[in-house]
Design an enzyme around this catalytic site. Structure first.
Site, PDB file in Angstrom:
ATOM      1  N   SER A 181     -11.335  -0.633  -0.544  1.00 46.57           N
ATOM      2  CA  SER A 181     -10.005  -0.642   0.073  1.00 46.57           C
ATOM      3  C   SER A 181     -10.068  -1.085   1.523  1.00 46.57           C
ATOM      4  CB  SER A 181      -9.389   0.767   0.048  1.00 46.57           C
ATOM      5  OG  SER A 181      -8.771   1.047  -1.170  1.00 46.57           O
TER       6      SER A 181
ATOM      7  N   HIS B 173      -3.497   6.183   3.559  1.00 44.80           N
ATOM      8  CA  HIS B 173      -4.334   5.090   3.070  1.00 44.80           C
ATOM      9  C   HIS B 173      -3.918   3.768   3.705  1.00 44.80           C
ATOM     10  CE1 HIS B 173      -5.806   2.068   0.070  1.00 44.80           C
ATOM     11  NE2 HIS B 173      -6.835   2.880   0.001  1.00 44.80           N
TER      12      HIS B 173
ATOM     13  N   ASP C   2       0.839  -1.203   0.000  1.00 43.25           N
ATOM     14  CA  ASP C   2       0.000   0.000   0.000  1.00 43.25           C
ATOM     15  C   ASP C   2       0.873   1.252   0.000  1.00 43.25           C
ATOM     16  OD1 ASP C   2      -2.376   1.826   0.836  1.00 43.25           O
ATOM     17  OD2 ASP C   2      -3.267  -0.169   0.741  1.00 43.25           O
TER      18      ASP C   2
END
Length: 397
Positions: free
Chosen positions: A329, A146, A114
């Site tokens: 996600s 994120h 990620d």
């Protein structure tokens, strides 16, 4: 001159590399496990290589987190949200308490590919046991905000009644940064990241490390992707298959390009990669923007779904920050954490590790869909939501 990836499907890697060099390829980067070569090529060289049997040549694509494409979601008021989250945390605590001592994912290592992880976050302290920066950013830190949230969903917090946590708070985490500080990367970055963890797993096996050692990677989570092109030789799919063949479980976000058909991303489109779609809490239904199947090749996807809208998760903005986020996600790492719980249960009850196919079969009795959803596996809900019955009872009780 532009960047391309050459996949040697029916040719030795050494011969393919020689062919690339003969055509004037520059800046070669060889992914040996998945038999792919990244290089700079002139257009004439591209056409020349495409004429050679056994080689496929395609441009290197950009990759974004699944979150980026997500349309804005209205944020509920904190009292409503907090109540939901407290019940969700309580339900997970109950699920983990089915065995004594409780299941927490102990002895399981989740690789988060990620934007990096803020490992000093209060919900992640001591959980990141390995990290590497393979992006074009200067550090492995999560500047884009994120990967920290993704990691927390999988293994954040701790196992305690009513406490906020991810699904497997006893699991270890690997921070594999493949997306940069702007939240972008390339297929090349991702493939290199996958190859890196495959090679480290092979080294762990060669060193005789047990499967439950924190430095023995078990499962990979990828909350990003590119549009499904229906090509089994897609570089992300080729590298994901290599990871599967190496013994990894591989989980990927279905993407946020729904509600149209055939909006599953790659690598989630790969048949044995566990593609995860997103559900809304109220109503209990598939999220409008969650990617749908079938894939361009006709495979039924996603495989599973989980809550993915208006979720509270760790933020990289500070060591105590949390934010509400949405997208597939954040549904995917919940399922990666459930994989950790399932493997721990199998190890303790059966005495051995199970395959990904066996893990899916173990989950089936505990999946649920909304009333009226198609029976069996379908292109919106897949097989359903793991632990869905328990969670729905807790939320409605």
């Amino acid at each position: 001159m532009a960047r391309y990836v050459v996949f040697c499907k029916d040719m030795s890697l050494e011969e393919a590399q020689a062919q690339c060099e003969a055509c004037g390829a520059r800046n070669l980067r060889v992914a040996r496990v998945s038999r792919q070569i990244f290089c700079d090529l002139e257009e004439a060289a591209v056409q020349q290589l495409r004429q050679i049997p056994g080689l496929t040549v395609r441009p290197v694509e950009r990759v974004l987190p699944a979150q980026v494409a997500a349309p804005p979601v209205s944020t509920p008021t904190q009292p409503v949200y907090a109540g939901f989250h407290a019940v969700l945390a309580s339900a997970f605590w109950e699920a983990r308490e089915t065995l004594n001592p409780p299941l927490t994912g102990q002895g399981y290592t989740i690789c988060i590919l990620d934007t990096g992880i803020r490992k000093t976050h209060r919900g992640l302290v001591g959980k990141v046991v390995y990290e590497v920066n393979l992006s074009d950013s200067p550090t492995a830190e999560d500047v884009f905000d994120h990967g920290t949230g993704v990691a927390w969903m999988a293994a954040g917090g701790r196992h305690a009644p009513g406490e906020e946590s991810g699904t497997a708070p006893g699991a270890s985490l690997w921070n594999i940064k493949v997306l940069n500080d702007e939240g972008e990367g390339t297929v090349e970055d991702i493939v290199v990241g996958l190859e890196h963890v495959i090679e480290l797993r092979q080294q762990a096996i060669a060193q005789g490390l047990p499967n439950d050692d924190p430095l023995f990677p078990n499962i990979i989570n990828m909350s990003f992707g590119t549009p499904d092109d229906g090509d089994p030789d897609n570089p992300l799919r080729v590298a994901s298959r290599a990871a599967l063949e190496a013994g990894f479980g591989v989980v990927a976000a279905a993407g946020n390009a729904g509600p149209g058909a055939s909006t599953i991303m790659a690598p989630a489109a790969e048949p044995w990669v566990v593609a995860v779609g997103a559900l809304t809490l109220s109503p209990f239904d598939v999220w409008e923007y969650s990617g749908r199947g079938p894939t361009r090749e006709g495979f039924v996807k996603p495989d599973l779904v989980f809550y993915g809208v208006d979720l509270l998760t760790a933020s990289s903005k500070s060591d105590t920050a949390f934010e509400i986020k949405s997208g597939t996600s954040f549904a995917a790492p919940y399922v990666a954490g459930i994989g950790a719980l399932g493997q721990e249960a199998a190890r303790r009850i059966l005495g051995y590790w199970i395959t990904e196919e066996q893990a899916l079969q173990m989950v089936l009795p505990f999946t649920v869909k909304p009333p009226g959803a198609p029976a069996g596996k379908d292109n919106a809900y897949g097989l359903g939501m793991p632990f869905g019955t328990l969670l729905r009872q807790a939320l409605e009780g």
